[in-house]
Design an enzyme around this catalytic site. Structure first.
Site, PDB file in Angstrom:
ATOM      1  N   GLU A 113       0.782  -1.244   0.000  1.00 32.93           N
ATOM      2  CA  GLU A 113       0.000   0.000   0.000  1.00 32.93           C
ATOM      3  C   GLU A 113       0.811   1.291   0.000  1.00 32.93           C
ATOM      4  O   GLU A 113       0.578   2.181   0.818  1.00 32.93           O
ATOM      5  CB  GLU A 113      -0.958  -0.027   1.202  1.00 32.93           C
TER       6      GLU A 113
ATOM      7  N   GLU B  68      -6.054 -11.014  -1.117  1.00 30.48           N
ATOM      8  CA  GLU B  68      -6.908 -10.777   0.070  1.00 30.48           C
ATOM      9  C   GLU B  68      -8.389 -10.717  -0.324  1.00 30.48           C
ATOM     10  O   GLU B  68      -9.120  -9.831   0.092  1.00 30.48           O
ATOM     11  CB  GLU B  68      -6.504  -9.464   0.751  1.00 30.48           C
TER      12      GLU B  68
HETATM   13  C1  GLA Z   1      -4.725  -4.705   4.287  1.00 32.55           C
HETATM   14  C2  GLA Z   1      -3.570  -5.594   4.682  1.00 32.55           C
HETATM   15  C3  GLA Z   1      -4.037  -6.858   5.329  1.00 32.55           C
HETATM   16  C4  GLA Z   1      -5.130  -6.652   6.305  1.00 32.55           C
HETATM   17  C5  GLA Z   1      -6.221  -5.849   5.674  1.00 32.55           C
HETATM   18  C6  GLA Z   1      -7.330  -5.641   6.636  1.00 32.55           C
HETATM   19  O1  GLA Z   1      -5.382  -5.119   3.183  1.00 32.55           O
HETATM   20  O2  GLA Z   1      -2.764  -5.923   3.600  1.00 32.55           O
HETATM   21  O3  GLA Z   1      -2.963  -7.442   5.981  1.00 32.55           O
HETATM   22  O4  GLA Z   1      -4.635  -5.993   7.439  1.00 32.55           O
HETATM   23  O5  GLA Z   1      -5.685  -4.609   5.289  1.00 32.55           O
HETATM   24  O6  GLA Z   1      -6.911  -5.045   7.815  1.00 32.55           O
END
Ligand code: GLA
Length: 370
Positions: free
Chosen positions: A160, A269
């Site tokens: 990120e 994710e």
């Molecule tokens: C981001 C992170 C994850 C998780 C999500 C939700 O996407 O990469 O590790 O922490 O946030 O909190």
């Protein structure tokens, strides 16, 4: 007459065997990992509560081919104080992966969140110099990657780092990491990671990854890094989505654009949350708590969306090499555990009782004739 009887018996036998094998087939439904064995491993983000619950552990073992630690391999949980590494939970996850023949994605080495203050600040609370930050990153990355060498086959190295603001002139997130070192912290993280474990596949991982403005920025950053020799081999599409968002068109465009860089793609994710704006209806009695009812209409809309998403993933199986869900069931999703959570989001393939939802069947039975 005798021959006739024999023929009848034979026919009856054939029918019985036919029926039996048919019902046998019906009983033996394919699991996620079986259904996708010619496509990509399907994974789940896991935490200690799953490994302490035998029903969840069994579900994980049966359905998933890959695991990611939800939190236990992040910077803060792993190195809460300088030089003090806390391996307990992370090691249990790695052991679970090893002893059950699962892949393990490492997550994540450098992220502005869940990174302890000591990493970024000096004794007076001021941000450290670039040199100090790089030294801390190097030590962390080397220690962690060497510890999980041979188990973690891929790592999210930087998480990120790109801004969400499409108007921003600077494409980078203005995090303390960026304030200290500019975008050099991203390149350095990949260099250290590659040095620490040359066999690991190294990823940049982000959300809103299919949004055209952010997609182009991620693309440009990775392109430039690869052209200047930074060892980055993959892009992680987090996949925190909502029904209808991203659209099929944006999803395909993002996958094609990233894949054109010659990198490996992992969906890291995945979850598809239900929100009011995407069809969730407030239950009148609970309007204040914003409890959303999971109606048959929403169930169907979510299943249709999941069917589309996995059809697209299968179409790009040459680029997509892992698809991981973020958590296991609607009862334990991180979305409902957030401090500002206002209700239930029902984002996964299994309900709170571990039962497969319609979405699960859409994902698994992709060969069925409708
Ligand atoms: C981001 C992170 C994850 C998780 C999500 C939700 O996407 O990469 O590790 O922490 O946030 O909190």
């Amino acid at each position: 007459m005798k021959t006739f009887n024999r023929t009848l018996t034979a026919l009856a036998l054939i029918c019985a065997v036919g029926l039996f094998s048919c019902s046998e087939q019906k009983k033996k439904e394919l699991t996620l990992q079986e259904a996708y064995k010619d496509y990509f491993p399907i994974g789940a983000a896991i935490n200690m509560s799953y490994l302490n619950d035998s029903a969840k552990t069994e579900l994980l073992k049966a359905q998933f081919a890959s695991v990611t630690a939800e939190n236990d391999m992040k910077c803060g949980p792993l190195q809460p104080r300088p030089g003090e590494f806390n391996w307990k939970n992370a090691d249990r996850i790695a052991e679970f992966a090893k002893s059950n023949g699962k892949l393990m994605r490492g997550h994540c080495l450098v992220w502005h969140k869940q990174m302890p203050d000591w990493f970024l600040k000096d004794d007076k609370g001021e941000l450290v110099t670039k040199e100090v930050l790089f030294e801390r990153m190097r030590t962390h990355i080397f220690t962690v990657m060497e510890h999980f060498k041979g188990v973690a086959y891929a790592w999210d190295v930087v998480n990120e780092a790109i801004t969400d603001d499409p108007e921003a002139e600077d494409m980078y997130r203005q995090s303390p990491l960026y304030q200290i070192a500019g975008d050099e912290f991203i390149r350095k993280a990949f260099e250290y990671a590659h040095e620490a474990d040359p066999n690991a596949i190294l990823f940049y991982n982000d959300y809103n990854e299919s949004n055209p403005a952010k997609r182009d920025r991620i693309y440009n950053m990775v392109k430039e890094m690869r052209e200047s020799g930074v060892p980055i081999q993959g892009i992680g599409l987090q996949g925190h989505w909502r029904i209808g968002n991203p659209t099929e068109e944006d999803l395909r465009a993002a996958i094609e654009k990233y894949a054109s860089l010659g990198v490996i793609l992992h969906v890291t994710e995945l979850d598809v949350r239900i929100t009011q704006s995407t069809g969730g209806q407030l239950q009148a009695d609970n309007a204040e708590q914003q409890v959303i009812e999971f109606t048959p209409e929403i169930d169907k809309a979510q299943a249709d969306y999941y069917a589309m998403v996995f059809r697209v993933f299968r179409d790009y199986k040459n680029a997509i090499k892992n698809v991981t869900f973020w958590n296991l069931t609607d009862g334990d999703t991180w979305l409902d555990r957030r401090a500002n959570a206002t209700g239930k989001t029902y984002p996964l393939l299994f309900d709170a009782n571990l039962k497969p939802k319609s979405s699960y069947y859409e994902v698994v039975d992709f060969n069925k004739t409708k």
